[in-house]
Motif scaffolding. Structure first.
Motif, mmCIF file in Angstrom:
data_model
loop_
_atom_site.group_PDB
_atom_site.id
_atom_site.type_symbol
_atom_site.label_atom_id
_atom_site.label_comp_id
_atom_site.label_asym_id
_atom_site.label_seq_id
_atom_site.Cartn_x
_atom_site.Cartn_y
_atom_site.Cartn_z
ATOM 1 N N GLY A 63 0.861 -1.131 -0.012
ATOM 2 C CA GLY A 63 0.103 0.071 -0.151
ATOM 3 C C GLY A 63 0.875 1.192 0.108
ATOM 4 O O GLY A 63 1.961 1.218 -0.790
ATOM 5 N N GLU B 220 4.019 -4.008 -4.412
ATOM 6 C CA GLU B 220 2.640 -3.432 -4.400
ATOM 7 C C GLU B 220 2.480 -3.242 -5.950
ATOM 8 O O GLU B 220 3.088 -3.098 -6.717
ATOM 9 C CB GLU B 220 2.624 -1.889 -4.029
ATOM 10 C CG GLU B 220 1.469 -1.160 -3.988
ATOM 11 C CD GLU B 220 0.144 -1.829 -3.541
ATOM 12 O OE1 GLU B 220 -0.808 -2.209 -3.999
ATOM 13 O OE2 GLU B 220 0.299 -2.376 -2.119
ATOM 14 N N ILE B 221 0.938 -3.727 -6.072
ATOM 15 C CA ILE B 221 0.515 -3.675 -7.616
ATOM 16 C C ILE B 221 0.042 -2.339 -8.096
ATOM 17 O O ILE B 221 0.169 -1.950 -9.112
ATOM 18 C CB ILE B 221 -0.493 -4.643 -7.742
ATOM 19 C CG1 ILE B 221 -0.873 -5.264 -9.133
ATOM 20 C CG2 ILE B 221 -1.766 -4.307 -6.973
ATOM 21 C CD1 ILE B 221 -1.405 -6.477 -9.640
ATOM 22 N N ASP B 222 -0.495 -1.743 -7.224
ATOM 23 C CA ASP B 222 -1.132 -0.139 -7.448
ATOM 24 C C ASP B 222 -0.171 0.842 -7.865
ATOM 25 O O ASP B 222 0.622 1.057 -6.962
ATOM 26 C CB ASP B 222 -2.131 0.114 -6.427
ATOM 27 C CG ASP B 222 -3.122 1.463 -6.786
ATOM 28 O OD1 ASP B 222 -3.405 1.520 -7.787
ATOM 29 O OD2 ASP B 222 -2.669 2.324 -6.107
ATOM 30 N N LYS B 223 -0.174 1.392 -9.007
ATOM 31 C CA LYS B 223 0.806 2.372 -9.326
ATOM 32 C C LYS B 223 0.780 3.530 -8.602
ATOM 33 O O LYS B 223 1.872 4.192 -8.169
ATOM 34 C CB LYS B 223 0.960 2.681 -10.927
ATOM 35 C CG LYS B 223 -0.118 3.563 -11.392
ATOM 36 C CD LYS B 223 -0.176 3.888 -12.924
ATOM 37 C CE LYS B 223 -1.397 4.461 -13.449
ATOM 38 N NZ LYS B 223 -0.967 4.463 -14.987
ATOM 39 N N TYR B 224 -0.384 3.971 -8.200
ATOM 40 C CA TYR B 224 -0.286 5.261 -7.379
ATOM 41 C C TYR B 224 0.076 5.043 -6.004
ATOM 42 O O TYR B 224 0.943 5.745 -5.357
ATOM 43 C CB TYR B 224 -1.910 5.786 -7.100
ATOM 44 C CG TYR B 224 -2.068 6.901 -6.275
ATOM 45 C CD1 TYR B 224 -1.579 8.149 -6.675
ATOM 46 C CD2 TYR B 224 -2.666 6.777 -5.062
ATOM 47 C CE1 TYR B 224 -1.706 9.226 -5.722
ATOM 48 C CE2 TYR B 224 -2.658 7.665 -4.003
ATOM 49 C CZ TYR B 224 -2.342 8.932 -4.379
ATOM 50 O OH TYR B 224 -2.422 9.874 -3.588
ATOM 51 N N ALA B 225 -0.193 3.643 -5.185
ATOM 52 C CA ALA B 225 0.301 3.394 -3.885
ATOM 53 C C ALA B 225 1.917 3.284 -4.002
ATOM 54 O O ALA B 225 2.474 3.648 -3.301
ATOM 55 C CB ALA B 225 -0.294 2.234 -3.623
ATOM 56 N N ARG B 226 2.321 2.784 -5.212
ATOM 57 C CA ARG B 226 3.669 2.593 -5.342
ATOM 58 C C ARG B 226 4.508 4.291 -5.374
ATOM 59 O O ARG B 226 5.639 4.048 -4.887
ATOM 60 C CB ARG B 226 4.034 1.775 -6.775
ATOM 61 C CG ARG B 226 3.949 0.269 -6.509
ATOM 62 C CD ARG B 226 4.737 -0.304 -7.691
ATOM 63 N NE ARG B 226 4.433 0.126 -9.028
ATOM 64 C CZ ARG B 226 3.660 -0.347 -9.825
ATOM 65 N NH1 ARG B 226 2.896 -1.566 -9.306
ATOM 66 N NH2 ARG B 226 3.350 0.201 -10.979
#
Length: 64
Positions: free
Chosen positions: A26, A46-52
């Motif tokens: 996250g 983490e898979i989500d680019k915004y969270a990354r």
């Protein structure tokens, strides 16, 4: 905490550095708690680019 203690083994164990790899990171809430408790996060997933992107700003030394 153990400055005046004669028990040096306990002092060494207490100040050892644990290392972990963060899964499902996250934006790094749990990682922040780990860091504050002397646990070194050596990597994150983490898979989500915004969270990354948020995570990488908060933890620049951790490889995602």
């Amino acid at each position: 905490m153990f400055k005046n203690s004669k028990n040096s083994l306990l002092e060494k164990v207490f100040w050892c550095v644990l290392k972990c790899f963060s899964l499902f990171s996250g934006i790094g809430g749990f990682d922040l708690a780990l860091k504050r408790n002397n646990v070194e996060v050596i990597g994150a997933c983490e898979i989500d680019k915004y969270a990354r992107s948020v995570y990488s700003r908060h933890f620049p030394g951790v490889k995602i």
